[in-house]
Design a protein around this motif. Structure first.
Motif, PDB file in Angstrom:
ATOM      1  N   ALA A  98      13.197  -4.980   1.464  1.00 27.43           N
ATOM      2  CA  ALA A  98      13.174  -3.854   0.528  1.00 27.43           C
ATOM      3  C   ALA A  98      11.982  -2.946   0.791  1.00 27.43           C
ATOM      4  O   ALA A  98      12.108  -1.713   0.791  1.00 27.43           O
ATOM      5  N   ASP A  99      10.807  -3.530   1.038  1.00 26.05           N
ATOM      6  CA  ASP A  99       9.635  -2.696   1.304  1.00 26.05           C
ATOM      7  C   ASP A  99       9.726  -2.038   2.675  1.00 26.05           C
ATOM      8  O   ASP A  99       9.211  -0.923   2.869  1.00 26.05           O
ATOM      9  N   GLU A 100      10.359  -2.693   3.624  1.00 24.40           N
ATOM     10  CA  GLU A 100      10.561  -2.063   4.931  1.00 24.40           C
ATOM     11  C   GLU A 100      11.388  -0.789   4.771  1.00 24.40           C
ATOM     12  O   GLU A 100      11.078   0.258   5.358  1.00 24.40           O
ATOM     13  N   ALA A 101      12.436  -0.877   3.946  1.00 19.55           N
ATOM     14  CA  ALA A 101      13.287   0.301   3.714  1.00 19.55           C
ATOM     15  C   ALA A 101      12.512   1.398   3.008  1.00 19.55           C
ATOM     16  O   ALA A 101      12.644   2.588   3.340  1.00 19.55           O
ATOM     17  N   ARG A 102      11.682   1.034   2.041  1.00 22.75           N
ATOM     18  CA  ARG A 102      10.910   2.049   1.322  1.00 22.75           C
ATOM     19  C   ARG A 102       9.950   2.772   2.275  1.00 22.75           C
ATOM     20  O   ARG A 102       9.816   3.996   2.231  1.00 22.75           O
ATOM     21  N   LEU A 103       9.258   2.000   3.099  1.00 23.15           N
ATOM     22  CA  LEU A 103       8.312   2.617   4.024  1.00 23.15           C
ATOM     23  C   LEU A 103       9.027   3.510   5.036  1.00 23.15           C
ATOM     24  O   LEU A 103       8.515   4.568   5.422  1.00 23.15           O
ATOM     25  N   THR A 104      10.222   3.107   5.464  1.00 19.21           N
ATOM     26  CA  THR A 104      11.004   3.923   6.407  1.00 19.21           C
ATOM     27  C   THR A 104      11.368   5.267   5.789  1.00 19.21           C
ATOM     28  O   THR A 104      11.391   6.301   6.469  1.00 19.21           O
ATOM     29  N   ARG A 105      11.619   5.254   4.473  1.00 16.71           N
ATOM     30  CA  ARG A 105      11.973   6.499   3.774  1.00 16.71           C
ATOM     31  C   ARG A 105      10.741   7.315   3.378  1.00 16.71           C
ATOM     32  O   ARG A 105      10.851   8.353   2.743  1.00 16.71           O
ATOM     33  N   GLY A 106       9.549   6.808   3.717  1.00 17.50           N
ATOM     34  CA  GLY A 106       8.323   7.515   3.366  1.00 17.50           C
ATOM     35  C   GLY A 106       7.872   7.260   1.954  1.00 17.50           C
ATOM     36  O   GLY A 106       7.024   8.007   1.427  1.00 17.50           O
ATOM     37  N   GLU A 107       8.403   6.213   1.324  1.00 21.21           N
ATOM     38  CA  GLU A 107       8.035   5.899  -0.048  1.00 21.21           C
ATOM     39  C   GLU A 107       6.938   4.831  -0.063  1.00 21.21           C
ATOM     40  O   GLU A 107       6.690   4.151   0.931  1.00 21.21           O
ATOM     41  N   ASP A 108       6.286   4.691  -1.216  1.00 19.21           N
ATOM     42  CA  ASP A 108       5.281   3.647  -1.376  1.00 19.21           C
ATOM     43  C   ASP A 108       5.963   2.295  -1.567  1.00 19.21           C
ATOM     44  O   ASP A 108       7.012   2.207  -2.213  1.00 19.21           O
TER      45      ASP A 108
END
Length: 459
Positions: free
Chosen positions: A342-352
């Motif tokens: 889940a955090d990998e996906a967030r970081l890929t989208r430029g999110e925290d």
């Protein structure tokens, strides 16, 4: 003329005899050749031992000053200054000295011009001793025994855990009081008694202060750990698995049993925790349990058994990580950190990422790596001593963990601490100790290690 000479000669002889009786006996000439057992026996009574054959390395006054520094700090630090002779073979010297002394602590040996050190892992972690030993082997300190040993002791008393052994008498060099007259011994005894009373009062005050600091740190940690235990328990409750259900096999039941055991182990360890460093065992148990649940899920769905990876860096409650991604903390350098899907996906989208926050004492919650050093043992249990320094370098928590004060107050100069037995620093353990902390790499020549450094598992 002759009558006048005889009384003069007699008076001269009497003066010579009196001077000889009052003068201290030279240990180098009077004492038989010492052994490593003699050194160990002496270290049970005082923190510093200087072999008679190595007295040119450290004077009695410098020995006394070094002893006072250690006893005033109330830390289990032992120093032996030995001559480089066949009586003290280099191989296994540290381990033999520790075994024969029988007290948990930090041990340093100056052998001729060489130097080596070791420690029980629960008193000072392996990496901390490695760094400290390397620091005092530089050309500026290695050439002079007094300079090198003081540099070592200054850092060791800051980092060592535990207290000075009760058997120490509070000082006294090898030459102190040797051959002294009765009046001098009485005076010396009075001074030692007064000094001992003062040292005891200082020791009690320092111990109370450390206990209060540890209690405060543990109380702060307990809030965070209880949140983790509760979250893990809720995960177990939501788990839709029954050992007797259709399709369940022995491997699944074993995974489920390990997950339950981890929960009980974490609760039990937290109930017994008395020091901040005890929390590492709690978070380590929770990490084990979450991995067991991930394996169980893979078996139930027919997926591939996941590799054993560290938990998600941003919040260990997310479970085992699935990838390493580049991340840059505020004001810090980029580094790779393990993250959950889940955090990998967030970081890929430029999110925290969804970071684990803790109370920093001002009513606000911040990511744990921006909090105080009390959270070091909590993170150390999840990520282990070898991984954590690289993850936290440049962050507030990482900077605090790197200081000697952290190791003294919270345990573990290696960001995770060593293994070791149940003995605390300064306790008598005899030969029952973890010898991995006394591997050493040899003493070499000229104060260096003969090109080898330390072997794995030693220092």
């Amino acid at each position: 003329m002759r009558k006048r000479l005889i009384p003069a000669l007699l008076a001269g002889l009497l003066l010579i005899f009196a001077a000889a009786a009052l003068a201290p006996t030279s240990p180098a000439s009077a004492a038989p050749a010492a052994t490593i057992q003699d050194a160990a026996q002496a270290l049970r009574d005082d923190p510093v031992y200087v072999d008679p054959g190595a007295r040119d390395q450290l004077s009695a006054a410098d020995e006394k000053a070094l002893e006072n520094k250690i006893t005033d700090a109330d830390k289990p630090v032992f120093v032996a200054v030995l001559p480089d002779t066949p009586a003290f073979p280099e191989e296994g010297l540290l381990q033999t000295l520790r075994s024969d002394t029988g007290i948990t602590g930090v041990y340093a040996i100056r052998l001729g011009d060489g130097f080596d050190a070791g420690a029980d892992p629960q008193v000072m972690p392996t990496r901390a001793v490695e760094n400290l030993t390397a620091a005092v082997e530089n050309p500026t300190t290695a050439g002079d025994a007094d300079t090198q040993l003081n540099a070592f002791v200054d850092r060791a008393v800051e980092q060592a855990r535990g207290s000075a052994p009760a058997s120490w008498s509070g000082g006294g060099g090898a030459a102190d009081g040797a051959g002294a007259p009765v009046g001098g011994l009485i005076t010396l005894g009075a001074l030692v008694a007064a000094g001992g009373a003062g040292a005891y009062a200082i020791s009690r005050r320092n111990r109370r202060r450390r206990e209060e600091e540890e209690r405060a740190a543990l109380d702060k940690l307990r809030v965070v750990v209880d949140e983790d235990i509760t979250a893990y328990g809720e995960t177990l409750e939501r788990l839709d698995f029954h050992p007797a259900e259709k399709g369940a096999d022995d491997a699944m039941r074993a995974d489920y049993e390990r997950a339950l055991d981890s929960y009980e182990s974490a609760k039990s360890k937290m109930d017994r925790a008395r020091h901040p460093s005890d929390v590492r065992g709690v978070t380590r148990a929770l990490e084990d349990g979450r991995y067991s649940l991930a394996v169980l899920e893979a078996r139930r769905t027919g997926g591939e058994i996941p590799a054993r990876r560290p938990p998600c860096f941003f919040d260990p409650r997310h479970g085992p990580s699935v990838a390493d991604v580049l991340w840059t903390p505020s004001g810090g350098a980029s580094r790779e950190v393990p993250v959950c899907g889940a955090d990998e996906a967030r970081l890929t989208r430029g999110e925290d990422p969804m970071s684990r926050t803790v109370d920093v004492g001002d009513g606000n919650r911040r990511p744990y790596w921006e909090a105080g050093p009390a959270y070091g043992p909590w993170a150390g249990g999840y990520f282990g001593g070898g991984l954590l320094p690289g993850l936290l370098v440049g962050t507030m928590l990482g900077s605090m963990l790197a200081t000697p004060a952290y190791a003294s107050e919270y345990g573990g100069g290696d960001f995770g601490g060593g293994a070791g037995g149940d003995w605390g620093g300064g306790d008598f353990s005899g030969s029952d100790f973890d010898s991995s902390g006394f591997g050493g790499g040899g003493f070499g020549d000229g104060g260096g290690f003969g090109g080898g450094g330390f072997d794995g598992g030693g220092f």
